[in-house]
Design a protein around this motif. Sequence first.
Motif, PDB file in Angstrom:
ATOM      1  N   CYS A 800      25.131  44.869  46.526  1.00 30.98           N
ATOM      2  CA  CYS A 800      23.946  45.350  46.299  1.00 30.98           C
ATOM      3  C   CYS A 800      23.821  46.984  46.448  1.00 30.98           C
ATOM      4  CB  CYS A 800      22.838  44.656  47.464  1.00 30.98           C
ATOM      5  SG  CYS A 800      23.038  42.888  47.603  1.00 30.98           S
ATOM      6  N   GLU A 801      22.929  47.531  45.649  1.00 30.44           N
ATOM      7  CA  GLU A 801      22.915  48.924  45.690  1.00 30.44           C
ATOM      8  C   GLU A 801      21.408  49.163  45.480  1.00 30.44           C
ATOM      9  OE1 GLU A 801      24.428  52.168  42.329  1.00 30.44           O
ATOM     10  OE2 GLU A 801      25.162  50.228  42.134  1.00 30.44           O
ATOM     11  N   VAL A 802      21.038  50.104  46.486  1.00 28.55           N
ATOM     12  CA  VAL A 802      19.518  50.430  46.383  1.00 28.55           C
ATOM     13  C   VAL A 802      19.142  51.334  45.358  1.00 28.55           C
ATOM     14  CG1 VAL A 802      17.502  51.138  47.912  1.00 28.55           C
ATOM     15  CG2 VAL A 802      19.329  49.719  48.805  1.00 28.55           C
ATOM     16  N   LEU A 803      18.300  51.175  44.588  1.00 27.75           N
ATOM     17  CA  LEU A 803      18.070  52.127  43.491  1.00 27.75           C
ATOM     18  C   LEU A 803      16.755  53.205  43.814  1.00 27.75           C
ATOM     19  CD1 LEU A 803      18.169  50.157  40.322  1.00 27.75           C
ATOM     20  CD2 LEU A 803      19.827  51.506  41.094  1.00 27.75           C
ATOM     21  N   SER A 804      15.683  52.253  44.380  1.00 22.61           N
ATOM     22  CA  SER A 804      14.574  53.305  45.068  1.00 22.61           C
ATOM     23  C   SER A 804      13.940  52.264  46.418  1.00 22.61           C
ATOM     24  CB  SER A 804      13.613  53.384  43.979  1.00 22.61           C
ATOM     25  OG  SER A 804      12.793  52.187  43.595  1.00 22.61           O
ATOM     26  N   PHE A 805      13.147  53.133  47.079  1.00 22.90           N
ATOM     27  CA  PHE A 805      12.909  52.546  48.497  1.00 22.90           C
ATOM     28  C   PHE A 805      11.526  53.441  48.979  1.00 22.90           C
ATOM     29  CE2 PHE A 805      13.514  52.659  53.082  1.00 22.90           C
ATOM     30  CZ  PHE A 805      12.913  51.474  53.347  1.00 22.90           C
ATOM     31  N   VAL A 806      10.419  52.614  49.095  1.00 23.91           N
ATOM     32  CA  VAL A 806       9.317  53.218  49.912  1.00 23.91           C
ATOM     33  C   VAL A 806       9.197  52.253  51.106  1.00 23.91           C
ATOM     34  CG1 VAL A 806       6.744  53.736  49.392  1.00 23.91           C
ATOM     35  CG2 VAL A 806       8.182  53.414  47.366  1.00 23.91           C
ATOM     36  N   ASN A 807       9.129  53.424  52.101  1.00 24.45           N
ATOM     37  CA  ASN A 807       9.507  52.636  53.691  1.00 24.45           C
ATOM     38  C   ASN A 807       8.143  52.442  54.162  1.00 24.45           C
ATOM     39  OD1 ASN A 807       9.240  55.596  54.199  1.00 24.45           O
ATOM     40  ND2 ASN A 807      10.394  55.185  56.108  1.00 24.45           N
ATOM     41  N   CYS A 808       7.990  52.026  55.472  1.00 24.34           N
ATOM     42  CA  CYS A 808       6.896  51.870  56.289  1.00 24.34           C
ATOM     43  C   CYS A 808       6.961  52.824  57.388  1.00 24.34           C
ATOM     44  CB  CYS A 808       6.594  50.291  56.790  1.00 24.34           C
ATOM     45  SG  CYS A 808       6.420  49.221  55.517  1.00 24.34           S
ATOM     46  N   VAL A 809       6.106  53.390  58.018  1.00 16.18           N
ATOM     47  CA  VAL A 809       6.160  54.094  59.353  1.00 16.18           C
ATOM     48  C   VAL A 809       5.684  53.388  60.400  1.00 16.18           C
ATOM     49  CG1 VAL A 809       6.216  56.483  58.319  1.00 16.18           C
ATOM     50  CG2 VAL A 809       3.982  55.525  58.413  1.00 16.18           C
ATOM     51  N   GLN A 810       4.629  52.546  60.057  1.00 15.19           N
ATOM     52  CA  GLN A 810       4.157  51.907  61.325  1.00 15.19           C
ATOM     53  C   GLN A 810       3.744  50.268  60.745  1.00 15.19           C
ATOM     54  OE1 GLN A 810       0.534  54.161  61.211  1.00 15.19           O
ATOM     55  NE2 GLN A 810      -0.431  52.213  61.646  1.00 15.19           N
ATOM     56  N   ILE A 811       3.693  49.320  61.600  1.00 13.56           N
ATOM     57  CA  ILE A 811       3.296  48.058  61.270  1.00 13.56           C
ATOM     58  C   ILE A 811       1.807  48.003  60.909  1.00 13.56           C
ATOM     59  CG2 ILE A 811       2.943  45.728  61.890  1.00 13.56           C
ATOM     60  CD1 ILE A 811       5.173  46.116  64.004  1.00 13.56           C
ATOM     61  N   SER A 812       1.509  47.789  59.578  1.00 14.08           N
ATOM     62  CA  SER A 812       0.107  47.627  59.216  1.00 14.08           C
ATOM     63  C   SER A 812       0.026  46.832  58.177  1.00 14.08           C
ATOM     64  CB  SER A 812      -0.081  49.232  58.963  1.00 14.08           C
ATOM     65  OG  SER A 812      -1.201  49.372  57.653  1.00 14.08           O
ATOM     66  N   SER A 813      -1.160  46.096  58.248  1.00 16.01           N
ATOM     67  CA  SER A 813      -1.341  45.220  56.989  1.00 16.01           C
ATOM     68  C   SER A 813      -1.966  45.819  55.959  1.00 16.01           C
ATOM     69  CB  SER A 813      -2.349  44.115  57.521  1.00 16.01           C
ATOM     70  OG  SER A 813      -3.576  44.576  57.911  1.00 16.01           O
ATOM     71  N   THR A 814      -2.324  47.269  55.910  1.00 18.74           N
ATOM     72  CA  THR A 814      -2.824  47.673  54.634  1.00 18.74           C
ATOM     73  C   THR A 814      -1.677  48.424  53.946  1.00 18.74           C
ATOM     74  OG1 THR A 814      -3.424  49.714  55.744  1.00 18.74           O
ATOM     75  CG2 THR A 814      -5.169  48.029  55.417  1.00 18.74           C
ATOM     76  N   LYS A 815      -0.846  48.667  54.700  1.00 16.37           N
ATOM     77  CA  LYS A 815       0.468  49.464  54.088  1.00 16.37           C
ATOM     78  C   LYS A 815       1.408  48.491  53.633  1.00 16.37           C
ATOM     79  CE  LYS A 815      -0.223  54.014  55.286  1.00 16.37           C
ATOM     80  NZ  LYS A 815      -0.987  53.827  56.570  1.00 16.37           N
ATOM     81  N   THR A 816       2.116  49.254  52.432  1.00 11.99           N
ATOM     82  CA  THR A 816       3.311  48.016  51.982  1.00 11.99           C
ATOM     83  C   THR A 816       4.658  48.765  51.739  1.00 11.99           C
ATOM     84  OG1 THR A 816       2.752  48.638  49.671  1.00 11.99           O
ATOM     85  CG2 THR A 816       1.726  46.983  50.542  1.00 11.99           C
ATOM     86  N   TRP A 817       5.651  48.246  51.585  1.00 14.27           N
ATOM     87  CA  TRP A 817       7.026  48.745  51.356  1.00 14.27           C
ATOM     88  C   TRP A 817       7.425  48.222  49.930  1.00 14.27           C
ATOM     89  CZ3 TRP A 817      11.917  46.364  52.316  1.00 14.27           C
ATOM     90  CH2 TRP A 817      11.659  45.208  52.753  1.00 14.27           C
TER      91      TRP A 817
END
Length: 918
Positions: A800-817
């Motif tokens: 598996c090779e990661v091409l792109s990634f958007v991370n989370c900074v905190q646990i939040s139901s409104t944020k996505t990764w």
Amino acid sequence: MLVVLGFVLLLTGARGFGILPGDSQSHLDITDTAILNATVQVCRALAQAEGNIFTTPAQPFTVTDVATACRAQNSIRSFQLAIVTIKFRNVRVDIRQVLNASFHFDDESFVEGRNIIVGGLITVKNSINQEDFEAARENLGTILHPLQDFYSHSNWVENGNQFPNSNLIRSDTSIGNIAAVNRATCRSCNGDDCSDNILEDITQDNVLTSGYFSLFPTVPTKPAGKCSHGGTFDQTSDIDPTGGINKDTPDSEHGNLHEEAANLAAMATSEILENIRQEVEDVPFLLMLGISRGSGKALCFVIDTTESMSDDIAAVKVATSSLINNVAGTDDEPQSFILVPFNDPEVGPLMRTTDPQVFKGFVDDLSASGGGDNAERSLTGLQLGLMGSPRSSDIFVFTDAPAKDVELKTTVIALIERSQSVVNFLITGTTVENRRRSSNRIAAADSQVYRDLAQAAGGLAVEVETDELLNATIIIRQISNSSVVTLLQASRDPGSMESFTFLVDETTMNTRIYITGNSTTITITNPAGATQGIMGIPLFTSSSVGNLEILELINHAEGTWTIDISSENPYSLRVTDQSPIDFLVDFVEIVPGGNAFDVLDTRPTACNNGSLLVTLTGSDTANVTGVTLVEAAGTGAVAGTVEPQGSGQFLVRVDKIPSVPFVVRVDGTANNASFDFQRQSPTNFRASNLTIRGEVNDNLVPGTPFSVPFSITEDTGGNFSITVTTNDQRFTTSAPSSLLVQPGVLTNSTVMVSAPLNTPSGSTITLTIEVKNTGSEDTNYLILRIVVFNTVTDLTAPMCEVLSFVNCVQISSTKTWAVSVRVSDGADGTGVERVTRTQGNGTLNIEPSPSNGNVTLVTYNASCTDPDMALVAVDRVGNTVACAFNAFQASGGVAPLVSQVHLICALNLAVGLLHSLL
Ligand SMILES: *[C@@H]1O[C@H](CO)[C@@H](O)[C@H](O)[C@H]1NC(C)=O
Ligand SMILES: *[C@@H]1O[C@H](CO)[C@@H](O)[C@H](O)[C@H]1NC(C)=O
Ligand SMILES: *[C@@H]1O[C@H](CO)[C@@H](O)[C@H](O)[C@H]1NC(C)=O
Ligand SMILES: *[C@@H]1O[C@H](CO)[C@@H](O)[C@H](O)[C@H]1NC(C)=O
Ligand SMILES: *[C@@H]1O[C@H](CO)[C@@H](O)[C@H](O)[C@H]1NC(C)=O
Ligand SMILES: *[C@@H]1O[C@H](CO)[C@@H](O)[C@H](O)[C@H]1NC(C)=O
Ligand SMILES: *[C@@H]1O[C@H](CO)[C@@H](O)[C@H](O)[C@H]1NC(C)=O
């Protein structure tokens, strides 16, 4: 009838170089010569590389001299064993493949014959790389047969060649100018004179031909104008052109070229050995031939790792560490080490290494956990150890619990007999209330199965308290010491009052008497008639631990010693010593009508006549004067007649093989009969009224069901249960669970075996077919080894090779990764077959890459409250990877791939290969 004819035929040597020793050079002689020659070359090169002086032994080379020149004195027995195994397989081709021309280069089957050699050569190398030396020896023996026959059966010698045909061991070259099917190659001989029966143009054009052969006048197998093999049994030799061209013996049609053909066959054998050595390198090559600097033996630990064993495991670690410190680099260093942990329900994996420090690491990594109930799968662990260890290993089982898999007892006994490995048990918590788990204390009755197995295996069942275990491990060093031989072993249940004798000879030097049992009274008498204590001369020192008592002779006087034992309780007795002189024994089947023999993969037939082959090791001057089958638990004995076969081998015929377990005792003389010696087999043997036969002539291709036909007969008939086991759960089998056998009628059946697609070439499947007479409990078995030949070269899992990634900074139901991943199978891979999600509830999209069908693209989106995601990717041959991702991995160039676990490690590798990855 057909087979009998074949047998008679090969006795006359008409079917290849002889397979029995005699005036002419046989397959046995040629193989001996070449192996000894190749070993000398390799040992010389190794010595030179190490800056040591190598002294080439005098010609003709002997096993003892060559091993000594290689500074591997303790390997004499394992070297001899390797050579015997290779020779037995070579001879077997003449017994089991008598009618297949390709195995003999008859009928101009040059391409087919080379395919057998080249295919077999690959599996030999693979097996050596996987350290499965037994499989390598067996396959090597099989391919040496056609390789050697080429020089007797073709016109290579007649064409004036002075060197072997190197193209027989390569697949990408021309074998030579093979005669066209319709090209005549011979004219009829002039009566018995076949000196110029090959046509001149064949020799001039350097065309390659070989003799045609058939046992049956009704089968016209010879095209017009072709040469025949020749000899009395070849029915084609009466068909024009008459006569033959074989060089099997000096009396053959072209017998004047016998010596030249045999010498070329020996050179070709040396050449294929050299080819193997270059590929696998010197040390593994020598290990395949049983040669190493250490003890020449394998040491196997089978260890219970359930919770209650933690103190015991600590003791095993200390003992292992001290053992390794003492033996590493010495003459006592085992050739290989095997570790099988067992828990409940997991057993294994088996780990194998030739490096003592690696083994110490395996043991150090053991920890105790789990278990639960008070019975463990100890016999499953032992079974795995027996299947994964070479013949004549020393096995030690450590446990504190009764076996919950006692149904495996007969299978384990069968494996002990086949492998002739000595199995010892170190059992804790039987004697005194075990502090930590008093409720789980192993009862005397529960350890009976261990005592029975130890008895069958000529080992000791030592019962001690945990705090004595370290003290008891002293036997590991003693028993696995190099050149340990067995002078006597016996067991009595119930106990008795009895005198036993054993013979101390001038080569023995360290006599030890082991007795397990309780409240036994022992009196020892030396050859001069002195008894311990009388006249104040101590004869032995004694030490004891648990139920084991060890006596060591102080004055090592040569002659017959007596042990008087008196006990009301069951006991077992084992007398060992250290001596270079020992023997190997194999039960063999004498081919009907003659003298040829084939080693049995089963128990011999009870109450019937039978034969065994005894091979003396460690002395070139020793002679066998008597061989006796002695009841293991009684006093009955059957003596055999001994026929010398040359090369230290003796064929022994016995009128009636005992129906109860027995040991083999060998009496002999050495050094021009200047002294007598006596040895016993360390393990017991059993016979059976059941005859079981079966064979494997081919390699198994992974993913394709492979059928193994077998047949059974029994004089009284009845219902027989069938149990099939293999050395690895990944190999699946199917067979009928029972068979109804009519009295005396040969009943046929089949076992189907399959291996997963990604099983590597050279892996060995050990198949045990056990047949039990449900009426009498009489059991016989057939143990076969099937070599895997895999054309699949993709042995790596996808990645598996990661091409792109958007991370989370905190646990939040409104944020996505989000992550997008490229799953590929590498340049040599077979491509990604499927990708599946195993964790995470977000939105997933999986699709093949538009530009490359072998690559799969994955995109994933999820809420930061759902931060974990995992995938499993499988390639087209079943190699598997698990990839895990986490939303809180830092972004900005740092990959969010949390882990990538190649399940191939756990699932796909053959047992025993695992260590190479650890
Ligand atoms: C001879 O043996 C080869 C190799 O095992 C096999 O492929 C071939 O089918 C056999 N031929 C006959 C006639 O049995
Ligand atoms: C002995 O081995 C060497 C080196 O491999 C080889 O050249 C020679 O032909 C061999 N001799 C015999 C008799 O096999
Ligand atoms: C040991 O001896 C005692 C007393 O004679 C007996 O009760 C016990 O069963 C014996 N143990 C074994 C394992 O034979
Ligand atoms: C075990 O230890 C005891 C006490 O140290 C000793 O007497 C005994 O001989 C030892 N046993 C063995 C087999 O070494
Ligand atoms: C070996 O022993 C047998 C049986 O005692 C005897 O007949 C034979 O002559 C001996 N062979 C040699 C070479 O000493
Ligand atoms: C074989 O059969 C005989 C006669 O029925 C019997 O005495 C003997 O115990 C049997 N042997 C085995 C190993 O079962
Ligand atoms: C079993 O197979 C052998 C050899 O293939 C054959 O001769 C025999 O007739 C078969 N037996 C039965 C009962 O089919």
